[in-house]
Scaffold this motif. Structure first.
Motif, mmCIF file in Angstrom:
data_model
loop_
_atom_site.group_PDB
_atom_site.id
_atom_site.type_symbol
_atom_site.label_atom_id
_atom_site.label_comp_id
_atom_site.label_asym_id
_atom_site.label_seq_id
_atom_site.Cartn_x
_atom_site.Cartn_y
_atom_site.Cartn_z
ATOM 1 N N ALA A 1 -21.117 7.338 -5.190
ATOM 2 C CA ALA A 1 -22.172 7.445 -6.202
ATOM 3 C C ALA A 1 -23.517 7.861 -5.615
ATOM 4 C CB ALA A 1 -22.318 6.115 -6.930
ATOM 5 N N ASP A 2 -23.703 7.664 -4.309
ATOM 6 C CA ASP A 2 -24.979 7.993 -3.665
ATOM 7 C C ASP A 2 -25.009 9.398 -3.077
ATOM 8 O OD1 ASP A 2 -25.876 5.396 -4.222
ATOM 9 O OD2 ASP A 2 -25.013 4.634 -2.349
ATOM 10 N N GLY A 3 -23.993 10.197 -3.336
ATOM 11 C CA GLY A 3 -23.939 11.552 -2.817
ATOM 12 C C GLY A 3 -23.376 11.643 -1.408
ATOM 13 N N GLY A 4 -22.920 10.515 -0.873
ATOM 14 C CA GLY A 4 -22.297 10.488 0.454
ATOM 15 C C GLY A 4 -20.779 10.561 0.319
ATOM 16 N N TRP A 5 -20.114 10.152 1.380
ATOM 17 C CA TRP A 5 -18.653 10.179 1.403
ATOM 18 C C TRP A 5 -18.126 8.816 1.807
ATOM 19 C CZ3 TRP A 5 -16.407 14.494 -0.389
ATOM 20 C CH2 TRP A 5 -17.189 15.646 -0.436
ATOM 21 N N ARG A 6 -16.961 8.477 1.276
ATOM 22 C CA ARG A 6 -16.330 7.219 1.664
ATOM 23 C C ARG A 6 -14.820 7.400 1.733
ATOM 24 N NH1 ARG A 6 -17.719 3.177 -3.157
ATOM 25 N NH2 ARG A 6 -17.393 1.737 -1.469
ATOM 26 N N TRP A 7 -14.206 6.636 2.642
ATOM 27 C CA TRP A 7 -12.750 6.655 2.775
ATOM 28 C C TRP A 7 -12.122 5.868 1.637
ATOM 29 C CZ3 TRP A 7 -10.272 9.873 5.724
ATOM 30 C CH2 TRP A 7 -10.859 10.347 6.896
ATOM 31 N N CYS A 8 -11.070 6.428 1.060
ATOM 32 C CA CYS A 8 -10.359 5.791 -0.042
ATOM 33 C C CYS A 8 -8.853 5.954 0.145
ATOM 34 C CB CYS A 8 -10.718 6.442 -1.384
ATOM 35 S SG CYS A 8 -12.437 6.332 -1.830
ATOM 36 N N VAL A 9 -8.122 5.066 -0.496
ATOM 37 C CA VAL A 9 -6.686 5.237 -0.670
ATOM 38 C C VAL A 9 -6.515 5.638 -2.125
ATOM 39 C CG1 VAL A 9 -4.452 4.067 -0.729
ATOM 40 C CG2 VAL A 9 -6.101 3.493 1.040
ATOM 41 N N THR A 10 -5.694 6.612 -2.382
ATOM 42 C CA THR A 10 -5.424 7.008 -3.761
ATOM 43 C C THR A 10 -3.981 6.668 -4.093
ATOM 44 O OG1 THR A 10 -4.836 9.235 -3.054
ATOM 45 C CG2 THR A 10 -7.119 8.879 -3.722
ATOM 46 N N THR A 11 -3.719 6.546 -5.372
ATOM 47 C CA THR A 11 -2.348 6.288 -5.799
ATOM 48 C C THR A 11 -1.704 7.591 -6.248
ATOM 49 O OG1 THR A 11 -3.141 5.669 -8.002
ATOM 50 C CG2 THR A 11 -2.765 3.881 -6.443
ATOM 51 N N ALA A 12 -0.402 7.629 -6.086
ATOM 52 C CA ALA A 12 0.355 8.825 -6.436
ATOM 53 C C ALA A 12 0.309 9.062 -7.940
ATOM 54 C CB ALA A 12 1.801 8.673 -5.978
ATOM 55 N N PRO A 13 0.263 10.316 -8.352
ATOM 56 C CA PRO A 13 0.327 10.615 -9.791
ATOM 57 C C PRO A 13 1.618 10.037 -10.375
ATOM 58 C CG PRO A 13 -0.225 12.580 -8.530
ATOM 59 C CD PRO A 13 0.156 11.524 -7.537
ATOM 60 N N GLY A 14 1.502 9.445 -11.538
ATOM 61 C CA GLY A 14 2.670 8.895 -12.207
ATOM 62 C C GLY A 14 3.098 7.526 -11.704
ATOM 63 N N VAL B 1 0.831 -1.209 0.000
ATOM 64 C CA VAL B 1 0.000 0.000 0.000
ATOM 65 C C VAL B 1 0.861 1.253 0.000
ATOM 66 C CG1 VAL B 1 -1.718 1.326 1.296
ATOM 67 C CG2 VAL B 1 -1.974 -1.146 1.054
ATOM 68 N N THR B 2 1.940 1.232 0.762
ATOM 69 C CA THR B 2 2.765 2.442 0.856
ATOM 70 C C THR B 2 3.680 2.632 -0.348
ATOM 71 O OG1 THR B 2 4.449 1.294 2.182
ATOM 72 C CG2 THR B 2 2.702 2.466 3.374
ATOM 73 N N ARG B 3 3.733 1.662 -1.228
ATOM 74 C CA ARG B 3 4.565 1.779 -2.421
ATOM 75 C C ARG B 3 4.170 2.987 -3.260
ATOM 76 N NH1 ARG B 3 5.183 -3.495 -5.829
ATOM 77 N NH2 ARG B 3 6.108 -4.075 -3.843
ATOM 78 N N ALA B 4 2.880 3.199 -3.438
ATOM 79 C CA ALA B 4 2.421 4.342 -4.245
ATOM 80 C C ALA B 4 1.138 4.943 -3.696
ATOM 81 C CB ALA B 4 2.213 3.918 -5.697
ATOM 82 N N GLY B 5 0.718 4.499 -2.521
ATOM 83 C CA GLY B 5 -0.488 5.045 -1.913
ATOM 84 C C GLY B 5 -0.205 6.404 -1.311
ATOM 85 N N THR B 6 -1.151 7.307 -1.440
ATOM 86 C CA THR B 6 -0.950 8.654 -0.915
ATOM 87 C C THR B 6 -1.671 8.874 0.404
ATOM 88 O OG1 THR B 6 -2.824 9.521 -2.169
ATOM 89 C CG2 THR B 6 -0.645 9.624 -3.211
ATOM 90 N N GLY B 7 -2.273 7.839 0.932
ATOM 91 C CA GLY B 7 -2.951 7.982 2.215
ATOM 92 C C GLY B 7 -4.437 8.066 2.047
ATOM 93 N N PRO B 8 -5.146 7.977 3.153
ATOM 94 C CA PRO B 8 -6.604 7.999 3.056
ATOM 95 C C PRO B 8 -7.131 9.392 2.742
ATOM 96 C CG PRO B 8 -5.908 7.803 5.338
ATOM 97 C CD PRO B 8 -4.674 7.754 4.507
ATOM 98 N N VAL B 9 -8.173 9.408 1.927
ATOM 99 C CA VAL B 9 -8.873 10.650 1.607
ATOM 100 C C VAL B 9 -10.364 10.363 1.698
ATOM 101 C CG1 VAL B 9 -7.068 11.534 0.084
ATOM 102 C CG2 VAL B 9 -8.918 10.194 -0.885
ATOM 103 N N LEU B 10 -11.118 11.385 1.937
ATOM 104 C CA LEU B 10 -12.568 11.281 1.927
ATOM 105 C C LEU B 10 -13.027 11.740 0.547
ATOM 106 C CD1 LEU B 10 -14.693 10.436 3.968
ATOM 107 C CD2 LEU B 10 -14.953 12.831 4.601
#
Length: 194
Positions: free
Chosen positions: A107-120, A94-103
């Motif tokens: 699709a339902d108009g709510g919010w969910r926690w996600c991990v995003t990958t670094a650009p590039g 996960v830490t190889r290219a994960g940028t950390g959790p974001v809110l």
């Protein structure tokens, strides 16, 4: 690439499927990802759309080689002897290219926690974050005992069991389970003389 925390079964499924493409598991048929075209087909079949392949860029030979290396890492995590080893391995993915959790909005108009990958990030690094997040979800929600070896006596597969009942026995039920069932059926027929 955005990976929702709650979608860990999908990441774990892709991790299992990727490990199952190896010639170590597919002794009879060999490598299931022999070229970049097969890797593209694997990603499409599993609904994985990495940012590294945005704009229709096809996987390259380098992507394939890095995916082979990732596949070995995932196999090692699934085979880990302790929960601590499994967590350390999945965290490293996960830490190889994960940028950390974001809110992020869902699709339902709510919010969910996600991990995003670094650009590039490379294709393999994005797959590492996706599968690592899935494996961490299994460890957190279901436990280390859900990382298992295939019960088929002729398979060296490993898998993450995300089934509700936790009774999955085969890395590829449609293949390994069927093979065992056919062998058992033939043995019964031989014993009864039918």
């Amino acid at each position: 690439m955005r990976i929702p925390f709650g979608d860990y079964p999908r990441g774990a499924h892709v991790a299992t499927a990727l490990v199952s493409t190896s010639p170590v598991v597919r002794r009879r048929t060999g490598e299931a990802l022999p070229d970049p075209v097969a890797l593209a087909r694997f990603l499409a079949e599993h609904g994985v759309h990495p940012d590294a392949l945005a704009g229709g860029r096809p996987p390259t030979g380098t992507d394939l080689d890095q995916t082979y290396a990732l596949r070995r890492e995932i196999r090692d995590i699934l085979a880990s002897g302790t929960e601590e080893e499994a967590v350390a391995g999945a965290n490293a993915l996960v830490t190889r290219a994960g940028t950390g959790p974001v809110l992020a909005p869902d699709a339902d108009g709510g919010w969910r926690w996600c991990v995003t990958t670094a650009p590039g990030a490379t294709l393999a690094d994005e797959l590492a974050v996706f599968t690592g997040t899935g494996l961490l979800g299994v460890l957190r929600a279901l436990g280390h005992d859900r990382f298992r070896r295939c019960a088929s006596p002729v398979c060296d597969g490993l898998f993450a069991d995300t089934s509700r009942a936790g009774r999955r026995r085969y890395c590829m039920p449609e293949r390994c389970g069927n093979r065992v069932n056919v062998a058992n059926h033939r043995a019964r027929r031989t014993r009864t003389g039918r």
